[in-house]
Write an enzyme that holds these catalytic residues in place. Structure first.
Site, PDB file in Angstrom:
ATOM      1  N   ASP A  34       0.747  -1.277   0.063  1.00 51.92           N
ATOM      2  CA  ASP A  34       0.122   0.095   0.062  1.00 51.92           C
ATOM      3  C   ASP A  34       0.930   1.267   0.086  1.00 51.92           C
ATOM      4  O   ASP A  34       2.114   1.396   0.576  1.00 51.92           O
ATOM      5  CB  ASP A  34      -0.971   0.099   1.240  1.00 51.92           C
ATOM      6  N   ASN A  89     -12.951  -2.919   2.612  1.00 53.78           N
ATOM      7  CA  ASN A  89     -13.840  -1.918   2.650  1.00 53.78           C
ATOM      8  C   ASN A  89     -14.663  -1.778   1.462  1.00 53.78           C
ATOM      9  O   ASN A  89     -14.421  -2.117   0.305  1.00 53.78           O
ATOM     10  CB  ASN A  89     -13.210  -0.467   2.728  1.00 53.78           C
ATOM     11  N   GLY A  95     -15.398   3.660   3.787  1.00 52.27           N
ATOM     12  CA  GLY A  95     -13.815   4.186   3.753  1.00 52.27           C
ATOM     13  C   GLY A  95     -13.386   3.502   2.391  1.00 52.27           C
ATOM     14  O   GLY A  95     -12.144   3.735   1.889  1.00 52.27           O
ATOM     15  N   GLN A  96     -14.015   2.991   1.617  1.00 55.79           N
ATOM     16  CA  GLN A  96     -13.488   2.509   0.239  1.00 55.79           C
ATOM     17  C   GLN A  96     -13.177   3.955  -0.721  1.00 55.79           C
ATOM     18  O   GLN A  96     -13.983   4.565  -0.910  1.00 55.79           O
ATOM     19  CB  GLN A  96     -14.808   1.466  -0.742  1.00 55.79           C
ATOM     20  N   HIS A 102     -10.373  -5.095  -3.509  1.00 55.69           N
ATOM     21  CA  HIS A 102      -9.170  -5.079  -2.854  1.00 55.69           C
ATOM     22  C   HIS A 102      -9.144  -5.839  -1.237  1.00 55.69           C
ATOM     23  O   HIS A 102     -10.161  -5.276  -0.776  1.00 55.69           O
ATOM     24  CB  HIS A 102      -8.253  -4.180  -3.206  1.00 55.69           C
ATOM     25  N   LEU A 103      -8.285  -6.560  -0.995  1.00 52.44           N
ATOM     26  CA  LEU A 103      -8.145  -7.129   0.394  1.00 52.44           C
ATOM     27  C   LEU A 103      -6.981  -6.435   0.907  1.00 52.44           C
ATOM     28  O   LEU A 103      -5.877  -6.140   0.278  1.00 52.44           O
ATOM     29  CB  LEU A 103      -7.768  -8.324   0.676  1.00 52.44           C
ATOM     30  N   HIS A 104      -7.054  -5.528   1.980  1.00 53.45           N
ATOM     31  CA  HIS A 104      -6.028  -5.045   2.756  1.00 53.45           C
ATOM     32  C   HIS A 104      -5.576  -6.175   3.621  1.00 53.45           C
ATOM     33  O   HIS A 104      -6.044  -6.910   4.528  1.00 53.45           O
ATOM     34  CB  HIS A 104      -6.431  -3.874   3.712  1.00 53.45           C
TER      35      HIS A 104
END
Ligand code: 5GP
Ligand code: ZN
Length: 117
Positions: A34, A89, A95-96, A102-104
């Protein structure tokens, strides 16, 4: 939803048009650091195929989510993070900010022992 979206930053990373610190990939997904890490280990795992969020990817093909989780586990453990948190998200109100699934993958922080749910 189309396989790619021309104004999508993650599609551009998938296509190699924007540089990223890539930690791993498979036939279905890519994992990269990130840009603004929120934990000592903060990686994004992104399907190659564009959908706006995890639910949309699951609706298109449930296997996509499995590929994301598998790659997330691989890159976390390869970086010494046996324990980690996955966050997806969904929607601006949650918060997206990038509307490509996507995965954090978050790890390496003492605050990880705090429970969110
Ligand atoms: P969201 O807020 O949509 O759940 O997560 C989007 C994430 O993408 C944020 O954590 C943000 O730092 C990251 N991000 C946005 N643009 C870029 C970029 O161009 N490169 C990388 N590596 N990360 C990005
Ligand atoms: Zn995209």
């Amino acid at each position: 939803m189309s396989a790619t979206s021309h104004d999508c930053v993650f599609c551009k990373i998938v296509a190699g048009e924007i540089p990223a610190d890539v930690l791993g990939r498979n036939d279905h997904a890519i994992a990269f650091a990130d840009l603004a890490p929120q934990a000592p280990f903060h990686v994004l795992v992104v399907p190659l195929e564009h959908h706006e969020d995890a639910a949309a990817s699951a609706a298109a093909d449930p296997a996509i989510i499995g590929h994301l989780v598998t790659l997330a586990d691989e890159v976390a453990k390869a970086s010494g993070n046996e324990d980690y948190r996955l966050v997806a998200n969904t929607g601006a109100g949650a918060g997206q900010t990038v509307f490509h699934t996507h995965l954090h993958v978050l790890g390496g922080s003492s605050s990880m022992t705090e429970t969110l749910v």
